[in-house]
Design a protein around this motif. Structure first.
Motif: not given
Length: 325
Positions: A92-94, A110-115, A117-118, A134-137
């Motif tokens: 999952t990417n923001d 344009f930044l791709r940031i992979a989220l 799990d923690s 899930q989906n933590n920056l």
């Protein structure tokens, strides 16, 4: 951290489950915490890891960036997905699009940031206090997984990219397929290439000893700090001043990868300065010395003496005080 003024942020999301985009309907509210987070992320792009270059007027990708950030972000997200969807390792990417000013000029990012799990500790559940979130920056200090920053006026770009795996091979899909550009290699990679090339040539001409290693480190350090650039021709004159063939060979071997002097005034190259500011000597008797470059080059402070039997002596001069740490 760089002095950046963030005007607008839009975040879309890519889901690997159905390889679809979840498109935002509006820009997000920029709170002080988010402003700080994304300014730190952008600062990581203006670094020695970035590949740089300029878009030409006929480039197709740059034509998709207009004055409407929302419209541009949707177009680019769809184009990005078409190229990225073949990747064998999807998360999952923001997809973060930012309009910001730096030194009075407008930039597009344009930044791709992979989220990620923690595990988090939830106080409301005594039976299962540790739960998966899930989906933590990632942290603000972490470089974006991929990033493109463009000066809207000059069309200069800064690029952080990762190769993707497809059909057993790896490809720089971002620059080659999405942007269709051939960027310069990063300053970090260029310095490593300069060091490796200089060492190889020194070995070929029987100059590769600790004196040459120190000379090379000092030359690169001084060029970065004083000139804010690295020129293969200038370094050749400094490293191989007594050998014309070595000078010409050094420049010739670097001319394809580094055809022009590498400018560093527009990026944060402090990590390279930090890495090169001291000479670290490990002696055969177990003694290790850390000598600042300005001292190392000063004959009134340090002298290296080669003895008749081939061994070395190091004379450290004019010491006013010694502290045992």
């Amino acid at each position: 951290m760089l002095d950046l003024y963030i005007k607008r942020i839009i975040i879309h999301q890519f889901s690997p489950n159905d390889t679809e985009l979840v498109l935002a309907e509006s820009p997000i509210e920029i709170t002080p915490r988010l402003d700080e987070y994304f300014r730190k992320k952008l600062s990581k792009v203006f670094s020695d890891e970035a590949k740089r270059g300029y878009f030409d007027t006929e480039n197709v990708f740059i034509s998709h960036i207009g004055n409407d950030l929302m419209e541009s972000s949707v177009k680019i997200s769809k184009l990005w997905k078409e190229e990225f969807v073949i990747s064998e390792d999807q998360k999952t990417n923001d997809l973060v699009f930012i309009q910001f000013d730096k030194e009075g000029q407008e930039y597009f990012a344009f930044l791709r940031i992979a989220l990620k799990d923690s595990l988090v500790h939830s106080l409301g559940n005594s039976q299962h206090p540790i739960q998966l979130s899930q989906n933590n920056l990632p942290s603000a200090a972490q470089t974006p997984d991929e990033a493109l920053v463009i000066n809207r006026s000059s069309k200069q770009y800064y690029l952080i990219e990762k190769r993707i795996k497809h059909n057993g091979s790896f490809a720089n899909y971002f620059s080659e397929n999405l942007l269709q550009v051939q960027p310069e290699q990063s300053v970090k990679k260029s310095i490593k290439m300069i060091e490796d090339t200089a060492q190889k040539i020194a070995e070929n001409f029987n100059q590769d000893d600790f004196n040459f290693q120190g000379k090379m480190k000092s030359a690169i350090f001084n060029n970065l700090e004083e000139d804010q650039e690295l020129s293969p021709e200038k370094l050749a004159d400094q490293l191989f001043d007594n050998n014309l063939t070595a000078r010409l060979t050094f420049v010739d071997e670097l001319k394809e990868a580094i055809p022009e002097p590498i400018l560093v005034s527009d990026i944060d190259h402090s990590r390279q300065i930090k890495k090169l500011e001291n000479q670290k000597l490990s002696l055969s008797n177990g003694i290790e010395l850390i000598v600042p470059n300005n001292v190392y080059q000063d004959a009134d402070s340090v002298e290296f003496i080669q003895n008749p039997d081939g061994t070395y002596s190091i004379l450290i001069k004019n010491i006013e005080d010694i502290v045992n740490k």
